[in-house]
Design an enzyme around this catalytic site. Structure first.
Site, PDB file in Angstrom:
ATOM      1  N   ASP A 142       0.867  -1.190   0.000  1.00 32.63           N
ATOM      2  CA  ASP A 142       0.000   0.000   0.000  1.00 32.63           C
ATOM      3  C   ASP A 142       0.902   1.239   0.000  1.00 32.63           C
ATOM      4  O   ASP A 142       2.093   1.126   0.237  1.00 32.63           O
ATOM      5  CB  ASP A 142      -0.942  -0.007   1.208  1.00 32.63           C
ATOM      6  CG  ASP A 142      -2.256   0.706   0.928  1.00 32.63           C
ATOM      7  OD1 ASP A 142      -2.346   1.428  -0.088  1.00 32.63           O
ATOM      8  OD2 ASP A 142      -3.197   0.547   1.726  1.00 32.63           O
ATOM      9  N   GLU A 143       0.286   2.403  -0.279  1.00 38.99           N
ATOM     10  CA  GLU A 143       1.150   3.590  -0.354  1.00 38.99           C
ATOM     11  C   GLU A 143       1.397   4.182   1.020  1.00 38.99           C
ATOM     12  O   GLU A 143       2.469   4.716   1.271  1.00 38.99           O
ATOM     13  CB  GLU A 143       0.583   4.626  -1.359  1.00 38.99           C
ATOM     14  CG  GLU A 143      -0.338   5.699  -0.831  1.00 38.99           C
ATOM     15  CD  GLU A 143      -1.755   5.209  -0.599  1.00 38.99           C
ATOM     16  OE1 GLU A 143      -1.962   4.030  -0.234  1.00 38.99           O
ATOM     17  OE2 GLU A 143      -2.679   6.043  -0.754  1.00 38.99           O
ATOM     18  N   ASP A 171       0.656   3.884   5.448  1.00 39.94           N
ATOM     19  CA  ASP A 171       0.145   3.311   6.698  1.00 39.94           C
ATOM     20  C   ASP A 171      -0.120   4.488   7.623  1.00 39.94           C
ATOM     21  O   ASP A 171       0.813   5.096   8.143  1.00 39.94           O
ATOM     22  CB  ASP A 171       1.215   2.366   7.276  1.00 39.94           C
ATOM     23  CG  ASP A 171       0.806   1.764   8.610  1.00 39.94           C
ATOM     24  OD1 ASP A 171      -0.246   2.155   9.159  1.00 39.94           O
ATOM     25  OD2 ASP A 171       1.558   0.898   9.099  1.00 39.94           O
ATOM     26  N   ASP A 172      -1.414   4.800   7.778  1.00 47.12           N
ATOM     27  CA  ASP A 172      -1.793   5.942   8.622  1.00 47.12           C
ATOM     28  C   ASP A 172      -2.233   5.408   9.985  1.00 47.12           C
ATOM     29  O   ASP A 172      -1.420   5.268  10.900  1.00 47.12           O
ATOM     30  CB  ASP A 172      -2.892   6.733   7.905  1.00 47.12           C
ATOM     31  CG  ASP A 172      -3.248   8.025   8.611  1.00 47.12           C
ATOM     32  OD1 ASP A 172      -2.896   8.184   9.797  1.00 47.12           O
ATOM     33  OD2 ASP A 172      -3.890   8.898   8.003  1.00 47.12           O
ATOM     34  N   ARG A 228      -3.370   2.360  10.332  1.00 43.86           N
ATOM     35  CA  ARG A 228      -3.117   0.924  10.129  1.00 43.86           C
ATOM     36  C   ARG A 228      -4.410   0.104  10.044  1.00 43.86           C
ATOM     37  O   ARG A 228      -4.383  -1.132   9.982  1.00 43.86           O
ATOM     38  CB  ARG A 228      -2.186   0.374  11.218  1.00 43.86           C
ATOM     39  CG  ARG A 228      -1.509  -0.930  10.842  1.00 43.86           C
ATOM     40  CD  ARG A 228      -0.329  -1.262  11.710  1.00 43.86           C
ATOM     41  NE  ARG A 228       0.821  -0.473  11.328  1.00 43.86           N
ATOM     42  CZ  ARG A 228       1.910  -0.333  12.062  1.00 43.86           C
ATOM     43  NH1 ARG A 228       1.992  -0.939  13.232  1.00 43.86           N
ATOM     44  NH2 ARG A 228       2.912   0.389  11.641  1.00 43.86           N
ATOM     45  N   THR A 229      -5.551   0.761  10.037  1.00 45.02           N
ATOM     46  CA  THR A 229      -6.837   0.055   9.979  1.00 45.02           C
ATOM     47  C   THR A 229      -6.933  -0.797   8.706  1.00 45.02           C
ATOM     48  O   THR A 229      -7.321  -1.967   8.758  1.00 45.02           O
ATOM     49  CB  THR A 229      -7.987   1.087   9.992  1.00 45.02           C
ATOM     50  OG1 THR A 229      -7.830   1.918  11.134  1.00 45.02           O
ATOM     51  CG2 THR A 229      -9.338   0.403  10.015  1.00 45.02           C
ATOM     52  N   TYR A 276      -0.292  12.499  -3.201  1.00 43.26           N
ATOM     53  CA  TYR A 276       0.386  11.610  -4.144  1.00 43.26           C
ATOM     54  C   TYR A 276       0.181  12.099  -5.582  1.00 43.26           C
ATOM     55  O   TYR A 276      -0.878  12.656  -5.918  1.00 43.26           O
ATOM     56  CB  TYR A 276      -0.123  10.173  -3.961  1.00 43.26           C
ATOM     57  CG  TYR A 276       0.397   9.611  -2.662  1.00 43.26           C
ATOM     58  CD1 TYR A 276       1.681   9.060  -2.585  1.00 43.26           C
ATOM     59  CD2 TYR A 276      -0.353   9.694  -1.495  1.00 43.26           C
ATOM     60  CE1 TYR A 276       2.191   8.593  -1.388  1.00 43.26           C
ATOM     61  CE2 TYR A 276       0.143   9.222  -0.286  1.00 43.26           C
ATOM     62  CZ  TYR A 276       1.424   8.677  -0.244  1.00 43.26           C
ATOM     63  OH  TYR A 276       1.936   8.221   0.959  1.00 43.26           O
ATOM     64  N   PRO A 277       1.169  11.853  -6.438  1.00 43.21           N
ATOM     65  CA  PRO A 277       1.098  12.406  -7.800  1.00 43.21           C
ATOM     66  C   PRO A 277      -0.061  11.851  -8.616  1.00 43.21           C
ATOM     67  O   PRO A 277      -0.570  12.539  -9.503  1.00 43.21           O
ATOM     68  CB  PRO A 277       2.459  12.027  -8.415  1.00 43.21           C
ATOM     69  CG  PRO A 277       3.008  10.943  -7.554  1.00 43.21           C
ATOM     70  CD  PRO A 277       2.453  11.161  -6.184  1.00 43.21           C
TER      71      PRO A 277
HETATM   72  O1  LIG Z   1      -3.822   3.332   7.685  1.00 43.24           O
HETATM   73  P1  LIG Z   1      -5.230   3.730   7.360  1.00 43.24           P
HETATM   74  O2  LIG Z   1      -5.786   4.735   8.350  1.00 43.24           O
HETATM   75  O3  LIG Z   1      -6.127   2.555   7.183  1.00 43.24           O
HETATM   76  O4  LIG Z   1      -5.204   4.554   6.003  1.00 43.24           O
HETATM   77  C1  LIG Z   1      -4.480   4.148   4.878  1.00 43.24           C
HETATM   78  C2  LIG Z   1      -5.400   3.745   3.756  1.00 43.24           C
HETATM   79  O5  LIG Z   1      -6.203   4.872   3.376  1.00 43.24           O
HETATM   80  C3  LIG Z   1      -6.077   5.086   1.977  1.00 43.24           C
HETATM   81  O6  LIG Z   1      -7.045   4.371   1.291  1.00 43.24           O
HETATM   82  P2  LIG Z   1      -8.487   4.937   0.915  1.00 43.24           P
HETATM   83  O7  LIG Z   1      -9.516   4.237   1.732  1.00 43.24           O
HETATM   84  O8  LIG Z   1      -8.487   6.429   0.974  1.00 43.24           O
HETATM   85  O9  LIG Z   1      -8.656   4.426  -0.584  1.00 43.24           O
HETATM   86  P3  LIG Z   1      -7.801   4.769  -1.868  1.00 43.24           P
HETATM   87  O10 LIG Z   1      -6.463   4.042  -1.744  1.00 43.24           O
HETATM   88  O11 LIG Z   1      -8.614   4.220  -2.988  1.00 43.24           O
HETATM   89  O12 LIG Z   1      -7.630   6.260  -1.918  1.00 43.24           O
HETATM   90  C4  LIG Z   1      -4.720   4.520   1.637  1.00 43.24           C
HETATM   91  O13 LIG Z   1      -4.633   4.154   0.275  1.00 43.24           O
HETATM   92  C5  LIG Z   1      -4.590   3.333   2.543  1.00 43.24           C
HETATM   93  O14 LIG Z   1      -5.126   2.154   1.970  1.00 43.24           O
END
Ligand SMILES: O=P(O)(O)OC[C@H]1O[C@H](OP(=O)(O)OP(=O)(O)O)[C@H](O)[C@@H]1O
Length: 189
Positions: free
Chosen positions: A94-95, A97-98, A100-101, A165-166
């Site tokens: 994934d891009e 880890d905020d 981590r949910t 992100y770009p």
């Molecule tokens: O660590 P967390 O709090 O879970 O957040 C991170 C997630 O949030 C974003 O996804 P999003 O649901 O925005 O979908 P997207 O990738 O399609 O933009 C991102 O791409 C990660 O998958």
């Protein structure tokens, strides 16, 4: 409001390349890249250049653009088949880890298909208290109830970084100009 940090495509590529070398030297040899869409698609494709293994994709949604806040639960928009996962060594990509949910949800669901092992790669890890799986990115990784074998973040960033992100850019030329400014990112060892 925090300053936005505009992430450069070339920096993403370099981070994936550097981390691919760390993955190779770790002894973990994944069979499959599992990209979490949408943000994981492009980093997974870059990693494939170095790791030369197939990519499968899932699509998970935590943040709901329509209501401008997170969903109560992670929503599965697309998932993999059990036969793609069973007995395989999976590198989840994934891009960011905020909280981590999303990653925790993905790994927990994957474990139901009995992979041989699971590891995680993210370009950016926000160094903050996580809602789930607190210990993945330190030496206590194996103590967590949802087990992973390795956790790689390309770059650790300050907790409140607002990363742009770009691939979200409407005007990529302006994005590139903006990416030369921004807060300091803390490089991962
Ligand atoms: O660590 P967390 O709090 O879970 O957040 C991170 C997630 O949030 C974003 O996804 P999003 O649901 O925005 O979908 P997207 O990738 O399609 O933009 C991102 O791409 C990660 O998958």
């Amino acid at each position: 409001m925090n300053d936005k940090v505009y992430i450069d495509y070339n920096d993403i590529h370099r981070t994936c390349a550097d981390t691919a070398m760390r993955i190779k030297s770790s002894g973990f040899v994944p069979d499959l890249l599992l990209a979490i869409g949408g943000g994981g698609y492009i980093p997974a494709r870059i990693l494939r250049t170095f790791l030369k293994i197939p990519i499968k994709t899932v699509s998970l949604e935590l943040y709901n653009d329509k209501i401008n806040r997170p969903n109560d639960n992670v929503v599965i928009r697309q998932w993999v088949k059990e036969e793609d996962i069973k007995g395989k060594k999976i590198l989840v990509v994934d891009e960011v880890d905020d909280t981590r949910t999303t990653l925790h949800f993905c790994v927990e669901e994957l474990q139901k298909f009995q992979p041989a092992s699971v590891a995680v790669f993210v370009i950016h890890n926000k160094t903050k208290e996580k809602k789930r799986a607190q210990h993945w990115d330190n030496d206590e990784v194996k103590k967590d109830s949802v087990h992973i074998d390795h956790y790689w973040s390309g770059v650790n960033v300050v907790p409140d970084a607002w990363l742009v992100y770009p691939w979200d850019a409407v005007d990529i030329d302006q994005h590139c100009k903006n990416s030369s400014t921004g807060i300091q990112l803390m490089k991962c060892m």
